[in-house]
Scaffold this motif. Structure first.
Motif, mmCIF file in Angstrom:
data_model
loop_
_atom_site.group_PDB
_atom_site.id
_atom_site.type_symbol
_atom_site.label_atom_id
_atom_site.label_comp_id
_atom_site.label_asym_id
_atom_site.label_seq_id
_atom_site.Cartn_x
_atom_site.Cartn_y
_atom_site.Cartn_z
ATOM 1 N N ALA A 120 0.824 -1.215 0.000
ATOM 2 C CA ALA A 120 0.000 0.000 0.000
ATOM 3 C C ALA A 120 0.855 1.262 0.000
ATOM 4 O O ALA A 120 0.394 2.335 -0.417
ATOM 5 C CB ALA A 120 -0.945 0.004 1.197
ATOM 6 N N ARG A 121 2.103 1.144 0.464
ATOM 7 C CA ARG A 121 3.036 2.276 0.429
ATOM 8 C C ARG A 121 3.763 2.369 -0.914
ATOM 9 O O ARG A 121 4.671 3.196 -1.069
ATOM 10 C CB ARG A 121 4.064 2.137 1.558
ATOM 11 C CG ARG A 121 3.494 2.132 2.964
ATOM 12 C CD ARG A 121 2.966 3.495 3.370
ATOM 13 N NE ARG A 121 2.523 3.529 4.752
ATOM 14 C CZ ARG A 121 3.246 3.990 5.766
ATOM 15 N NH1 ARG A 121 4.475 4.465 5.550
ATOM 16 N NH2 ARG A 121 2.771 3.995 7.001
ATOM 17 N N GLY A 122 3.418 1.498 -1.860
ATOM 18 C CA GLY A 122 4.056 1.537 -3.171
ATOM 19 C C GLY A 122 5.366 0.796 -3.243
ATOM 20 O O GLY A 122 6.183 1.044 -4.138
ATOM 21 N N VAL A 123 5.587 -0.157 -2.323
ATOM 22 C CA VAL A 123 6.851 -0.895 -2.245
ATOM 23 C C VAL A 123 6.594 -2.383 -2.426
ATOM 24 O O VAL A 123 5.608 -2.920 -1.900
ATOM 25 C CB VAL A 123 7.538 -0.655 -0.880
ATOM 26 C CG1 VAL A 123 8.763 -1.552 -0.704
ATOM 27 C CG2 VAL A 123 7.930 0.814 -0.741
ATOM 28 N N LEU A 151 11.713 -2.567 -4.495
ATOM 29 C CA LEU A 151 11.485 -1.583 -5.544
ATOM 30 C C LEU A 151 10.211 -0.794 -5.249
ATOM 31 O O LEU A 151 9.340 -1.259 -4.514
ATOM 32 C CB LEU A 151 11.324 -2.268 -6.903
ATOM 33 C CG LEU A 151 12.515 -3.036 -7.469
ATOM 34 C CD1 LEU A 151 12.097 -3.758 -8.738
ATOM 35 C CD2 LEU A 151 13.679 -2.097 -7.746
ATOM 36 N N SER A 152 10.130 0.367 -5.876
ATOM 37 C CA SER A 152 8.892 1.152 -5.875
ATOM 38 C C SER A 152 8.472 1.299 -7.335
ATOM 39 O O SER A 152 8.663 2.350 -7.951
ATOM 40 C CB SER A 152 9.117 2.520 -5.227
ATOM 41 O OG SER A 152 9.544 2.383 -3.893
ATOM 42 N N PRO A 156 1.409 -0.493 -13.087
ATOM 43 C CA PRO A 156 1.185 -1.726 -13.866
ATOM 44 C C PRO A 156 2.160 -2.842 -13.499
ATOM 45 O O PRO A 156 1.774 -4.002 -13.379
ATOM 46 C CB PRO A 156 1.389 -1.259 -15.318
ATOM 47 C CG PRO A 156 1.133 0.206 -15.284
ATOM 48 C CD PRO A 156 1.649 0.667 -13.958
ATOM 49 N N LEU A 157 3.425 -2.484 -13.307
ATOM 50 C CA LEU A 157 4.424 -3.484 -12.931
ATOM 51 C C LEU A 157 4.236 -3.932 -11.490
ATOM 52 O O LEU A 157 4.444 -5.104 -11.154
ATOM 53 C CB LEU A 157 5.833 -2.911 -13.126
ATOM 54 C CG LEU A 157 7.008 -3.834 -12.814
ATOM 55 C CD1 LEU A 157 6.944 -5.109 -13.651
ATOM 56 C CD2 LEU A 157 8.326 -3.102 -13.051
ATOM 57 N N ALA A 158 3.828 -3.012 -10.628
ATOM 58 C CA ALA A 158 3.628 -3.343 -9.213
ATOM 59 C C ALA A 158 2.603 -4.453 -9.045
ATOM 60 O O ALA A 158 2.761 -5.336 -8.189
ATOM 61 C CB ALA A 158 3.197 -2.099 -8.440
ATOM 62 N N LEU A 159 1.545 -4.436 -9.853
ATOM 63 C CA LEU A 159 0.504 -5.461 -9.744
ATOM 64 C C LEU A 159 1.078 -6.856 -9.939
ATOM 65 O O LEU A 159 0.705 -7.804 -9.241
ATOM 66 C CB LEU A 159 -0.594 -5.200 -10.776
ATOM 67 C CG LEU A 159 -1.516 -4.009 -10.487
ATOM 68 C CD1 LEU A 159 -2.462 -3.782 -11.658
ATOM 69 C CD2 LEU A 159 -2.300 -4.232 -9.196
ATOM 70 N N ALA A 160 2.006 -6.996 -10.883
ATOM 71 C CA ALA A 160 2.616 -8.300 -11.144
ATOM 72 C C ALA A 160 3.616 -8.674 -10.054
ATOM 73 O O ALA A 160 3.647 -9.818 -9.591
ATOM 74 C CB ALA A 160 3.301 -8.285 -12.507
ATOM 75 N N LEU A 161 4.410 -7.719 -9.609
ATOM 76 C CA LEU A 161 5.468 -8.014 -8.645
ATOM 77 C C LEU A 161 4.919 -8.306 -7.246
ATOM 78 O O LEU A 161 5.544 -9.050 -6.481
ATOM 79 C CB LEU A 161 6.459 -6.860 -8.586
ATOM 80 C CG LEU A 161 7.288 -6.615 -9.856
ATOM 81 C CD1 LEU A 161 8.220 -5.430 -9.660
ATOM 82 C CD2 LEU A 161 8.085 -7.854 -10.232
ATOM 83 N N ARG A 162 3.777 -7.744 -6.919
ATOM 84 C CA ARG A 162 3.203 -7.990 -5.593
ATOM 85 C C ARG A 162 2.905 -9.471 -5.373
ATOM 86 O O ARG A 162 2.966 -9.957 -4.241
ATOM 87 C CB ARG A 162 1.923 -7.177 -5.407
ATOM 88 C CG ARG A 162 2.168 -5.694 -5.197
ATOM 89 C CD ARG A 162 0.875 -4.910 -5.257
ATOM 90 N NE ARG A 162 1.117 -3.480 -5.180
ATOM 91 C CZ ARG A 162 0.223 -2.556 -5.468
ATOM 92 N NH1 ARG A 162 -1.004 -2.922 -5.845
ATOM 93 N NH2 ARG A 162 0.528 -1.269 -5.390
ATOM 94 N N ALA A 163 2.594 -10.172 -6.461
ATOM 95 C CA ALA A 163 2.309 -11.604 -6.340
ATOM 96 C C ALA A 163 3.505 -12.367 -5.805
ATOM 97 O O ALA A 163 3.352 -13.381 -5.119
ATOM 98 C CB ALA A 163 1.891 -12.168 -7.701
#
Length: 213
Positions: A120-123, A151-152, A156-163
């Motif tokens: 939620a903090r973008g990390v 990473l921050s 679009p990339l965050a959605l994939a990396l959060r998994a």
């Protein structure tokens, strides 16, 4: 608590937490009048690679600024100098079968919520599969440390990396408290692991004969 000066670091340097290398900063404790903190120091890296090591520290510094005030993660204290940053010491023992038995009854649910709060903090952490980065505090609650690979990324990339982070947290829950994992979460984890194994195998196939992993 403030970041120590370089003179204070050299005078009060304590236990090593991670050996430095030509590329990676050393990590160690510094014990001062105000308490004990963790310092990541690129001064021992190879001179040719020191700008790269400094860039990694700047990236981690930005990540920790984003996480400021979030319980369960280190807090940035500031710069020692161009080569080093200081952060609070997060107390706890690495996750293991022993410490999992000492953890709170909802430890893994809390870990998943902590991961969501980090996101939620973008990390994105990206190194949670390393059990040493997940600690069990004296209160039995989860802590997450070592944001050196974090990473921050853009949304679009965050959605994939959060998994990657979420499945790491779920993997621990499956290992240590499997009875608490719903069937839907088990199925989601299996799907992700199939994709991850295919990616890993494709990397292995691209390696040349005799090339080390």
């Amino acid at each position: 608590m403030r970041a120590p000066s370089r003179d204070e670091v050299e005078a009060s340097r304590g236990e090593s937490l991670a050996q430095g290398s030509a590329l990676k900063p050393a990590v160690f404790l510094v014990r001062g009048r105000e308490g004990t903190c963790v310092v990541k120091d690129a001064r021992s890296t190879a001179l040719l690679w020191r700008p790269f090591a400094r860039a990694l520290l700047r990236r981690e510094e930005r990540v920790l600024v984003r996480l400021d005030g979030l319980e369960g993660v280190p807090r940035l204290l500031g710069r020692v100098d161009a080569d080093a940053i200081a952060m609070t010491l997060v107390e706890g023992r690495p996750l293991s079968h022993e410490t999992a038995r000492e953890a709170s009854g909802d430890f893994f649910e809390r870990l998943e919520r902590l991961v969501d709060a980090i996101h939620a903090r973008g990390v994105v952490h990206l190194d949670l599969r390393q059990k040493r980065n997940v600690l069990v505090g004296k209160d039995g609650l989860p802590r997450v440390i070592d944001f050196g690979a974090a990473l921050s990324p853009p949304p679009p990339l965050a959605l994939a990396l959060r998994a990657i982070d979420r499945t790491a947290a779920l993997k621990f829950r499956l290992k240590y408290r499997p009875a608490t994992v719903p069937a839907q979460a088990r199925a989601r984890h299996r799907r992700f692991e199939r994709v991850r194994r295919l990616w890993f195998v494709s990397r292995m196939r691209r390696r040349r004969p005799g090339e080390r992993a």
